[in-house]
Design a protein around this motif. Sequence first.
Motif, PDB file in Angstrom:
ATOM      1  N   GLN A 181       0.814  -1.216   0.000  1.00 12.66           N
ATOM      2  CA  GLN A 181       0.000   0.000   0.000  1.00 12.66           C
ATOM      3  C   GLN A 181       0.851   1.271   0.000  1.00 12.66           C
ATOM      4  OE1 GLN A 181      -0.533  -2.698   1.906  1.00 12.66           O
ATOM      5  NE2 GLN A 181      -2.715  -3.074   2.255  1.00 12.66           N
ATOM      6  N   ASP A 182       1.928   1.271   0.787  1.00  9.37           N
ATOM      7  CA  ASP A 182       2.770   2.472   0.868  1.00  9.37           C
ATOM      8  C   ASP A 182       3.447   2.748  -0.468  1.00  9.37           C
ATOM      9  OD1 ASP A 182       2.042   2.739   3.491  1.00  9.37           O
ATOM     10  OD2 ASP A 182       3.926   1.974   4.318  1.00  9.37           O
ATOM     11  N   ARG A 183       3.906   1.712  -1.106  1.00  8.40           N
ATOM     12  CA  ARG A 183       4.571   1.868  -2.405  1.00  8.40           C
ATOM     13  C   ARG A 183       3.576   2.365  -3.461  1.00  8.40           C
ATOM     14  NH1 ARG A 183       9.281  -0.070  -4.803  1.00  8.40           N
ATOM     15  NH2 ARG A 183       9.094  -0.527  -7.024  1.00  8.40           N
ATOM     16  N   ALA A 184       2.367   1.811  -3.438  1.00  2.71           N
ATOM     17  CA  ALA A 184       1.336   2.251  -4.375  1.00  2.71           C
ATOM     18  C   ALA A 184       0.996   3.717  -4.151  1.00  2.71           C
ATOM     19  CB  ALA A 184       0.084   1.389  -4.218  1.00  2.71           C
ATOM     20  N   ALA A 185       0.859   4.107  -2.900  1.00  2.00           N
ATOM     21  CA  ALA A 185       0.546   5.504  -2.585  1.00  2.00           C
ATOM     22  C   ALA A 185       1.664   6.437  -3.055  1.00  2.00           C
ATOM     23  CB  ALA A 185       0.318   5.661  -1.084  1.00  2.00           C
ATOM     24  N   ALA A 186       2.910   5.990  -2.918  1.00  2.00           N
ATOM     25  CA  ALA A 186       4.049   6.811  -3.356  1.00  2.00           C
ATOM     26  C   ALA A 186       4.055   6.983  -4.870  1.00  2.00           C
ATOM     27  CB  ALA A 186       5.357   6.165  -2.897  1.00  2.00           C
ATOM     28  N   LEU A 187       3.712   5.935  -5.615  1.00  2.00           N
ATOM     29  CA  LEU A 187       3.637   6.033  -7.075  1.00  2.00           C
ATOM     30  C   LEU A 187       2.558   7.024  -7.510  1.00  2.00           C
ATOM     31  CD1 LEU A 187       4.029   2.289  -8.151  1.00  2.00           C
ATOM     32  CD2 LEU A 187       5.390   4.186  -9.055  1.00  2.00           C
ATOM     33  N   ILE A 188       1.399   6.936  -6.874  1.00  2.00           N
ATOM     34  CA  ILE A 188       0.296   7.838  -7.226  1.00  2.00           C
ATOM     35  C   ILE A 188       0.663   9.283  -6.878  1.00  2.00           C
ATOM     36  CG2 ILE A 188      -2.091   8.459  -6.668  1.00  2.00           C
ATOM     37  CD1 ILE A 188      -2.583   5.417  -6.242  1.00  2.00           C
ATOM     38  N   LYS A 189       1.266   9.484  -5.724  1.00  2.00           N
ATOM     39  CA  LYS A 189       1.678  10.845  -5.333  1.00  2.00           C
ATOM     40  C   LYS A 189       2.692  11.405  -6.315  1.00  2.00           C
ATOM     41  CE  LYS A 189       3.536  13.610  -1.536  1.00  2.00           C
ATOM     42  NZ  LYS A 189       4.465  14.362  -2.418  1.00  2.00           N
ATOM     43  N   TRP A 190       3.655  10.571  -6.706  1.00  2.00           N
ATOM     44  CA  TRP A 190       4.660  11.024  -7.683  1.00  2.00           C
ATOM     45  C   TRP A 190       3.987  11.439  -8.990  1.00  2.00           C
ATOM     46  CZ3 TRP A 190       5.554   8.602 -12.424  1.00  2.00           C
ATOM     47  CH2 TRP A 190       6.582   9.168 -13.184  1.00  2.00           C
ATOM     48  N   GLN A 191       3.061  10.631  -9.478  1.00  2.00           N
ATOM     49  CA  GLN A 191       2.356  10.972 -10.716  1.00  2.00           C
ATOM     50  C   GLN A 191       1.669  12.317 -10.599  1.00  2.00           C
ATOM     51  OE1 GLN A 191      -0.378   7.840 -11.876  1.00  2.00           O
ATOM     52  NE2 GLN A 191       1.203   6.832 -13.085  1.00  2.00           N
ATOM     53  N   ASN A 192       0.904  12.506  -9.536  1.00  2.75           N
ATOM     54  CA  ASN A 192       0.134  13.744  -9.370  1.00  2.75           C
ATOM     55  C   ASN A 192       1.031  14.960  -9.194  1.00  2.75           C
ATOM     56  OD1 ASN A 192      -2.331  12.431  -9.629  1.00  2.75           O
ATOM     57  ND2 ASN A 192      -2.500  12.021  -7.440  1.00  2.75           N
ATOM     58  N   ASP A 193       2.129  14.788  -8.470  1.00  2.00           N
ATOM     59  CA  ASP A 193       3.062  15.914  -8.267  1.00  2.00           C
ATOM     60  C   ASP A 193       3.659  16.387  -9.589  1.00  2.00           C
ATOM     61  OD1 ASP A 193       2.596  15.877  -5.562  1.00  2.00           O
ATOM     62  OD2 ASP A 193       4.478  14.861  -5.035  1.00  2.00           O
ATOM     63  N   VAL A 194       4.082  15.440 -10.435  1.00  5.14           N
ATOM     64  CA  VAL A 194       4.669  15.806 -11.732  1.00  5.14           C
ATOM     65  C   VAL A 194       3.633  16.489 -12.618  1.00  5.14           C
ATOM     66  CG1 VAL A 194       5.704  14.930 -13.859  1.00  5.14           C
ATOM     67  CG2 VAL A 194       6.396  13.969 -11.654  1.00  5.14           C
ATOM     68  N   ILE A 195       2.445  15.927 -12.698  1.00  2.00           N
ATOM     69  CA  ILE A 195       1.398  16.492 -13.565  1.00  2.00           C
ATOM     70  C   ILE A 195       1.010  17.894 -13.104  1.00  2.00           C
ATOM     71  CG2 ILE A 195      -0.999  16.224 -14.322  1.00  2.00           C
ATOM     72  CD1 ILE A 195      -0.490  13.158 -14.151  1.00  2.00           C
ATOM     73  N   ASN A 196       0.829  18.075 -11.804  1.00  2.00           N
ATOM     74  CA  ASN A 196       0.466  19.400 -11.283  1.00  2.00           C
ATOM     75  C   ASN A 196       1.541  20.428 -11.588  1.00  2.00           C
ATOM     76  OD1 ASN A 196      -1.951  18.452 -10.259  1.00  2.00           O
ATOM     77  ND2 ASN A 196      -1.118  18.020  -8.226  1.00  2.00           N
ATOM     78  N   CYS A 314      -0.101   4.534 -18.349  1.00  2.00           N
ATOM     79  CA  CYS A 314       0.818   3.622 -17.671  1.00  2.00           C
ATOM     80  C   CYS A 314       1.445   4.307 -16.473  1.00  2.00           C
ATOM     81  CB  CYS A 314       1.897   3.124 -18.647  1.00  2.00           C
ATOM     82  SG  CYS A 314       3.003   4.420 -19.257  1.00  2.00           S
ATOM     83  N   VAL A 315       2.278   3.589 -15.775  1.00  2.00           N
ATOM     84  CA  VAL A 315       2.951   4.142 -14.601  1.00  2.00           C
ATOM     85  C   VAL A 315       3.782   5.365 -14.964  1.00  2.00           C
ATOM     86  CG1 VAL A 315       4.717   3.655 -12.865  1.00  2.00           C
ATOM     87  CG2 VAL A 315       2.970   1.940 -13.366  1.00  2.00           C
ATOM     88  N   GLU A 316       4.388   5.371 -16.152  1.00  2.00           N
ATOM     89  CA  GLU A 316       5.313   6.438 -16.546  1.00  2.00           C
ATOM     90  C   GLU A 316       4.654   7.575 -17.337  1.00  2.00           C
ATOM     91  OE1 GLU A 316       9.450   4.408 -17.552  1.00  2.00           O
ATOM     92  OE2 GLU A 316       7.770   3.128 -18.164  1.00  2.00           O
ATOM     93  N   THR A 317       3.335   7.642 -17.365  1.00  2.00           N
ATOM     94  CA  THR A 317       2.646   8.681 -18.137  1.00  2.00           C
ATOM     95  C   THR A 317       3.134  10.099 -17.817  1.00  2.00           C
ATOM     96  OG1 THR A 317       0.657   7.366 -18.571  1.00  2.00           O
ATOM     97  CG2 THR A 317       0.390   9.747 -18.545  1.00  2.00           C
ATOM     98  N   PRO A 318       3.393  10.478 -16.560  1.00  2.00           N
ATOM     99  CA  PRO A 318       3.917  11.827 -16.300  1.00  2.00           C
ATOM    100  C   PRO A 318       5.247  12.098 -17.003  1.00  2.00           C
ATOM    101  CG  PRO A 318       3.054  10.872 -14.284  1.00  2.00           C
ATOM    102  CD  PRO A 318       3.087   9.763 -15.301  1.00  2.00           C
ATOM    103  N   LEU A 319       6.093  11.073 -17.151  1.00  2.00           N
ATOM    104  CA  LEU A 319       7.348  11.258 -17.877  1.00  2.00           C
ATOM    105  C   LEU A 319       7.079  11.478 -19.365  1.00  2.00           C
ATOM    106  CD1 LEU A 319       9.397   8.463 -16.079  1.00  2.00           C
ATOM    107  CD2 LEU A 319       9.725  10.935 -15.823  1.00  2.00           C
TER     108      LEU A 319
END
Length: 373
Positions: A181-196, A314-319
Amino acid sequence: MKNYKKLTSVLSILLVAVLLLSLAGCQAAGSTPAAQTSAGQTTGTKTVTDLVGNQVKIKNNIERIAIIPIPWASVAFAVDGSGKKIVGMHPSAMESYQNCILKTVAPEMAAANSTFVDNSFNVNYEEIAKLKPDLAVIWDYQPEVGKKLAELGIPSVAIKYGTLQDVQNGIKLLGEILNKQDRAAALIKWQNDVINSLQSKTKELTSKDKTKVLYLRDKQLQVGAGQSINKLMIESVGGENVADKVSGSWTKVSMEQVMAWNPDVIILSDFSDIVPEDLYKNKLPGQDWSSIQAVKNQKVYKAPMGIYRWDAPCVETPLMMEWIGKVIHPEMFANLDLRNDLRTFYQQFFNYKLTDAELDQILNSKLNPGLKI
């Protein structure tokens, strides 16, 4: 003396009884946490809710997963940090794996079976049973597949796919399934931070400032249309998806329509082998690209490919969004260091240090010689 012996005998019996009761109590107390799960249940199982609302009872510690949806093998790898639990994946996912950096980062996934499902997502139940999966991942439109798998004793979770929100919901679900769960939450947070961060740079752009972009999937003129993730990718970094008014996700259009749009930039998908030279040298039968602005200015680019095709959610969409930003607004994103962001992402989530050559592989640098990233 007789009374004393009798009293001693009674006390001895009482002490033995107390000792036995005490031992029994210790055993009962010790067995409770061993039988309980992190979900508060017993028998080593827990219940998760999949993305269509099904309550699915699964093992606490999933060790073997068979994955039918194409992109989800790479998502499961990203959430778990390993591909060891993936015993089966779609043949198209295996094709992507063989041609991308995931093969290097997760060599263990090469052993996964890719014959239990065909390209149309039809499942060979005899083959999947041989894999002995603890869990199968299926599409949301495959309830009959779920029923047949249940008859084989294989629980399944259904996922929705098509938007970045779907990906994030899937990441969260996989986190629950894999106890990450912690790893999943970190991935989602990273995605949202980059997009914002990206969107904050382009919010002041007017329609006149936006670059017209065509996302081309293949030689049959299928394009990223109004319901595609590609629309979000393009718009998030100040671009205009020329196919925005076309319905669907990937939709076939005519050459005349492309000419009318006359895009400034064309991005070529990794779902086909089409390359910029095909357009520059007019190699595609029945199509004339010579008058298109992007072709005349040599602004046709092959999309990158990380642990999966960046064309798709995908996981790397923000990149991928960062890459498009560098392509269509290089001055605005001049301070964005995509190579460094890639290195940081792979180190943080995959514990893998990318080389310069591997960065070039991901970014398709050989096919995009004029693009300085």
